[in-house]
Design a protein around this motif. Structure first.
Motif, mmCIF file in Angstrom:
data_model
loop_
_atom_site.group_PDB
_atom_site.id
_atom_site.type_symbol
_atom_site.label_atom_id
_atom_site.label_comp_id
_atom_site.label_asym_id
_atom_site.label_seq_id
_atom_site.Cartn_x
_atom_site.Cartn_y
_atom_site.Cartn_z
ATOM 1 N N SER A 165 -1.740 -14.570 -92.384
ATOM 2 C CA SER A 165 -1.193 -13.621 -91.408
ATOM 3 C C SER A 165 0.286 -13.897 -91.157
ATOM 4 O O SER A 165 1.080 -12.952 -91.017
ATOM 5 N N ARG A 185 -3.278 -13.830 -86.837
ATOM 6 C CA ARG A 185 -4.240 -14.935 -86.905
ATOM 7 C C ARG A 185 -5.161 -14.771 -88.110
ATOM 8 O O ARG A 185 -5.189 -13.728 -88.760
ATOM 9 N N GLU A 186 -5.929 -15.828 -88.380
ATOM 10 C CA GLU A 186 -6.977 -15.788 -89.391
ATOM 11 C C GLU A 186 -8.326 -15.662 -88.683
ATOM 12 O O GLU A 186 -8.521 -16.218 -87.602
ATOM 13 N N ARG A 187 -9.218 -14.932 -89.308
ATOM 14 C CA ARG A 187 -10.545 -14.700 -88.738
ATOM 15 C C ARG A 187 -11.590 -15.073 -89.785
ATOM 16 O O ARG A 187 -11.630 -14.494 -90.870
ATOM 17 N N SER A 201 -6.982 -12.407 -92.863
ATOM 18 C CA SER A 201 -5.778 -12.415 -92.035
ATOM 19 C C SER A 201 -5.750 -11.112 -91.234
ATOM 20 O O SER A 201 -6.089 -10.050 -91.747
#
Length: 208
Positions: A165, A185-187, A201
Protein backbone atom coordinates in the motif's frame (compact mmCIF):
# COMPACT_ATOMS: atom_id res chain seq x y z
CA UNK A 1 -5.65 -20.79 -16.07
CA UNK A 2 -4.13 -20.51 -19.52
CA UNK A 3 -0.49 -19.54 -19.69
CA UNK A 4 0.24 -16.15 -21.20
CA UNK A 5 2.75 -15.71 -24.00
CA UNK A 6 4.39 -12.70 -25.55
CA UNK A 7 2.26 -13.23 -28.66
CA UNK A 8 -1.04 -13.29 -26.77
CA UNK A 9 -2.79 -9.95 -26.36
CA UNK A 10 -4.41 -8.98 -23.09
CA UNK A 11 -7.86 -9.21 -24.65
CA UNK A 12 -7.19 -12.69 -26.04
CA UNK A 13 -5.74 -13.92 -22.77
CA UNK A 14 -8.60 -12.71 -20.58
CA UNK A 15 -11.31 -13.86 -23.01
CA UNK A 16 -9.70 -17.30 -22.96
CA UNK A 17 -9.38 -17.19 -19.18
CA UNK A 18 -13.08 -16.44 -18.71
CA UNK A 19 -14.09 -18.99 -21.34
CA UNK A 20 -12.48 -21.80 -19.35
CA UNK A 21 -15.43 -22.00 -16.95
CA UNK A 22 -18.99 -20.77 -16.59
CA UNK A 23 -17.98 -18.59 -13.64
CA UNK A 24 -14.53 -17.48 -12.51
CA UNK A 25 -15.40 -15.40 -9.43
CA UNK A 26 -17.83 -15.96 -6.56
CA UNK A 27 -20.49 -13.47 -7.68
CA UNK A 28 -20.23 -11.68 -4.33
CA UNK A 29 -18.93 -8.11 -3.91
CA UNK A 30 -15.45 -7.62 -2.53
CA UNK A 31 -15.53 -7.23 1.26
CA UNK A 32 -13.22 -4.20 1.14
CA UNK A 33 -15.60 -2.43 -1.25
CA UNK A 34 -18.54 -3.11 1.06
CA UNK A 35 -16.65 -1.97 4.17
CA UNK A 36 -14.99 1.15 2.75
CA UNK A 37 -18.01 2.54 0.88
CA UNK A 38 -20.55 1.91 3.63
CA UNK A 39 -20.65 5.55 4.70
CA UNK A 40 -20.54 7.14 1.25
CA UNK A 41 -23.50 8.91 -0.30
CA UNK A 42 -24.35 7.08 -3.55
CA UNK A 43 -23.49 9.01 -6.70
CA UNK A 44 -21.54 8.06 -9.80
CA UNK A 45 -19.00 5.25 -9.69
CA UNK A 46 -16.34 3.87 -12.01
CA UNK A 47 -15.47 0.18 -11.57
CA UNK A 48 -12.18 -0.62 -13.32
CA UNK A 49 -11.56 -4.28 -14.14
CA UNK A 50 -15.15 -5.17 -13.31
CA UNK A 51 -14.86 -8.83 -14.34
CA UNK A 52 -18.18 -10.63 -14.08
CA UNK A 53 -19.80 -7.59 -12.48
CA UNK A 54 -20.32 -8.47 -8.81
CA UNK A 55 -18.97 -5.16 -7.47
CA UNK A 56 -20.80 -3.07 -10.07
CA UNK A 57 -24.08 -4.85 -9.33
CA UNK A 58 -23.63 -4.37 -5.59
CA UNK A 59 -22.93 -0.64 -6.07
CA UNK A 60 -25.98 -0.27 -8.29
CA UNK A 61 -28.12 -1.97 -5.65
CA UNK A 62 -26.91 0.63 -3.15
CA UNK A 63 -28.10 3.42 -5.43
CA UNK A 64 -24.95 4.22 -7.40
CA UNK A 65 -24.94 4.82 -11.14
CA UNK A 66 -21.98 2.84 -12.42
CA UNK A 67 -19.65 2.76 -15.40
CA UNK A 68 -18.01 -0.69 -15.34
CA UNK A 69 -15.02 -1.41 -17.55
CA UNK A 70 -13.16 -4.59 -18.39
CA UNK A 71 -10.83 -5.86 -21.10
CA UNK A 72 -12.77 -9.11 -21.66
CA UNK A 73 -15.89 -9.24 -23.81
CA UNK A 74 -16.71 -12.62 -22.26
CA UNK A 75 -16.62 -11.18 -18.74
CA UNK A 76 -18.68 -8.15 -19.76
CA UNK A 77 -21.42 -10.30 -21.26
CA UNK A 78 -21.67 -12.25 -18.01
CA UNK A 79 -21.70 -8.99 -16.07
CA UNK A 80 -24.58 -7.65 -18.17
CA UNK A 81 -26.57 -10.82 -17.50
CA UNK A 82 -25.84 -10.58 -13.79
CA UNK A 83 -26.99 -6.95 -13.72
CA UNK A 84 -30.17 -7.75 -15.66
CA UNK A 85 -31.01 -10.65 -13.35
CA UNK A 86 -30.44 -8.38 -10.34
CA UNK A 87 -32.78 -5.75 -11.81
CA UNK A 88 -30.10 -3.04 -12.05
CA UNK A 89 -29.11 -3.30 -15.70
CA UNK A 90 -30.34 0.23 -16.34
CA UNK A 91 -27.99 1.63 -13.68
CA UNK A 92 -24.75 0.20 -15.11
CA UNK A 93 -22.97 1.17 -18.33
CA UNK A 94 -20.63 -1.70 -19.23
CA UNK A 95 -17.72 -0.68 -21.46
CA UNK A 96 -14.86 -2.68 -22.97
CA UNK A 97 -11.50 -1.03 -22.43
CA UNK A 98 -7.87 -2.10 -22.49
CA UNK A 99 -6.95 0.43 -19.81
CA UNK A 100 -3.43 0.70 -21.21
CA UNK A 101 -4.86 2.28 -24.37
CA UNK A 102 -8.38 3.59 -23.59
CA UNK A 103 -10.26 4.77 -20.55
CA UNK A 104 -13.85 5.66 -19.62
CA UNK A 105 -14.56 9.37 -19.85
CA UNK A 106 -16.02 11.64 -17.19
CA UNK A 107 -15.66 12.41 -13.51
CA UNK A 108 -16.91 10.13 -10.73
CA UNK A 109 -17.74 10.30 -7.03
CA UNK A 110 -16.11 6.90 -6.57
CA UNK A 111 -13.38 5.24 -8.63
CA UNK A 112 -12.63 1.64 -7.63
CA UNK A 113 -9.68 -0.32 -9.02
CA UNK A 114 -9.51 -3.85 -7.64
CA UNK A 115 -6.77 -6.35 -8.50
CA UNK A 116 -5.51 -4.72 -11.67
CA UNK A 117 -2.77 -7.31 -12.14
CA UNK A 118 -1.87 -9.02 -15.38
CA UNK A 119 0.89 -11.24 -16.74
CA UNK A 120 1.52 -8.93 -19.69
CA UNK A 121 3.20 -5.53 -19.65
CA UNK A 122 0.40 -3.69 -17.87
CA UNK A 123 1.32 -0.05 -17.09
CA UNK A 124 -0.43 -0.28 -13.72
CA UNK A 125 1.03 2.88 -12.18
CA UNK A 126 0.01 4.98 -15.18
CA UNK A 127 -3.47 3.43 -15.16
CA UNK A 128 -3.93 4.22 -11.48
CA UNK A 129 -2.81 7.81 -11.99
CA UNK A 130 -5.39 8.11 -14.78
CA UNK A 131 -7.95 6.59 -12.43
CA UNK A 132 -7.11 9.28 -9.87
CA UNK A 133 -7.68 11.96 -12.50
CA UNK A 134 -11.26 10.70 -12.96
CA UNK A 135 -12.19 11.35 -9.31
CA UNK A 136 -14.47 14.38 -8.94
CA UNK A 137 -13.88 16.96 -6.17
CA UNK A 138 -14.98 15.43 -2.89
CA UNK A 139 -14.86 11.96 -4.46
CA UNK A 140 -13.09 8.79 -3.37
CA UNK A 141 -10.38 6.65 -4.99
CA UNK A 142 -10.23 3.05 -3.72
CA UNK A 143 -7.41 0.77 -4.86
CA UNK A 144 -7.04 -2.85 -3.74
CA UNK A 145 -4.36 -5.26 -4.93
CA UNK A 146 -2.55 -8.44 -4.00
CA UNK A 147 0.60 -8.25 -1.88
CA UNK A 148 3.08 -11.08 -2.02
CA UNK A 149 3.12 -13.86 -4.59
CA UNK A 150 -0.41 -15.16 -5.31
CA UNK A 151 -1.10 -18.79 -6.15
CA UNK A 152 -1.75 -18.05 -9.82
CA UNK A 153 1.76 -16.77 -10.54
CA UNK A 154 3.07 -20.32 -11.02
CA UNK A 155 0.14 -21.14 -13.30
CA UNK A 156 0.82 -18.32 -15.75
CA UNK A 157 4.59 -18.66 -15.56
CA UNK A 158 5.25 -14.94 -15.29
CA UNK A 159 6.46 -12.41 -12.75
CA UNK A 160 3.86 -9.89 -11.63
CA UNK A 161 4.82 -6.96 -9.42
CA UNK A 162 2.53 -6.73 -6.39
CA UNK A 163 3.30 -3.50 -4.52
CA UNK A 164 2.50 -2.70 -0.91
CA UNK A 165 0.00 0.00 0.00
CA UNK A 166 2.87 2.40 0.75
CA UNK A 167 4.36 1.75 -2.70
CA UNK A 168 0.97 2.29 -4.36
CA UNK A 169 0.53 5.56 -2.50
CA UNK A 170 4.02 6.71 -3.49
CA UNK A 171 3.42 5.86 -7.15
CA UNK A 172 0.25 7.96 -7.18
CA UNK A 173 2.23 10.99 -5.99
CA UNK A 174 -0.84 12.50 -4.27
CA UNK A 175 -0.46 16.21 -3.56
CA UNK A 176 -1.14 16.91 0.12
CA UNK A 177 -3.22 19.96 -0.71
CA UNK A 178 -5.38 17.97 -3.17
CA UNK A 179 -5.84 14.56 -1.54
CA UNK A 180 -6.64 13.28 1.93
CA UNK A 181 -5.27 9.79 2.66
CA UNK A 182 -8.01 7.83 4.41
CA UNK A 183 -6.51 4.34 4.34
CA UNK A 184 -3.10 2.89 3.49
CA UNK A 185 -2.63 -0.59 4.90
CA UNK A 186 -2.35 -4.31 4.25
CA UNK A 187 -5.31 -6.59 4.92
CA UNK A 188 -4.88 -10.33 5.52
CA UNK A 189 -7.81 -12.44 4.45
CA UNK A 190 -8.77 -16.10 4.30
CA UNK A 191 -8.50 -17.71 0.87
CA UNK A 192 -10.99 -20.30 -0.38
CA UNK A 193 -8.40 -22.28 -2.33
CA UNK A 194 -5.29 -24.18 -1.26
CA UNK A 195 -2.45 -22.13 0.10
CA UNK A 196 -4.06 -20.78 3.27
CA UNK A 197 -4.22 -17.01 3.08
CA UNK A 198 -3.01 -14.00 1.18
CA UNK A 199 -2.71 -10.27 1.82
CA UNK A 200 -4.17 -7.30 -0.01
CA UNK A 201 -3.01 -3.72 -0.11
CA UNK A 202 -5.77 -1.16 0.48
CA UNK A 203 -5.39 2.51 -0.46
CA UNK A 204 -8.25 4.95 -0.13
CA UNK A 205 -7.98 8.65 -0.93
CA UNK A 206 -10.47 11.51 -0.95
CA UNK A 207 -10.07 14.42 -3.32
CA UNK A 208 -10.43 17.65 -1.35
Amino acid sequence: MSEGTDETTGREYWDARYSESERVWSGDPNAVLVDETAGLEPGTALDLGCGEGADAVWLARQGWRVVAADISAVALERARRHAAEAGVGDRIDFQRHDLATSFPEGGFDLVAAFFLHSWNDLPREAILRTAASRVAPGGTLLIVGHVGEPMWVEEIGAYVELPTSAQVLESLEPAAQEWEVLVSRERTRAHAGPGGHTADSVVELRRR
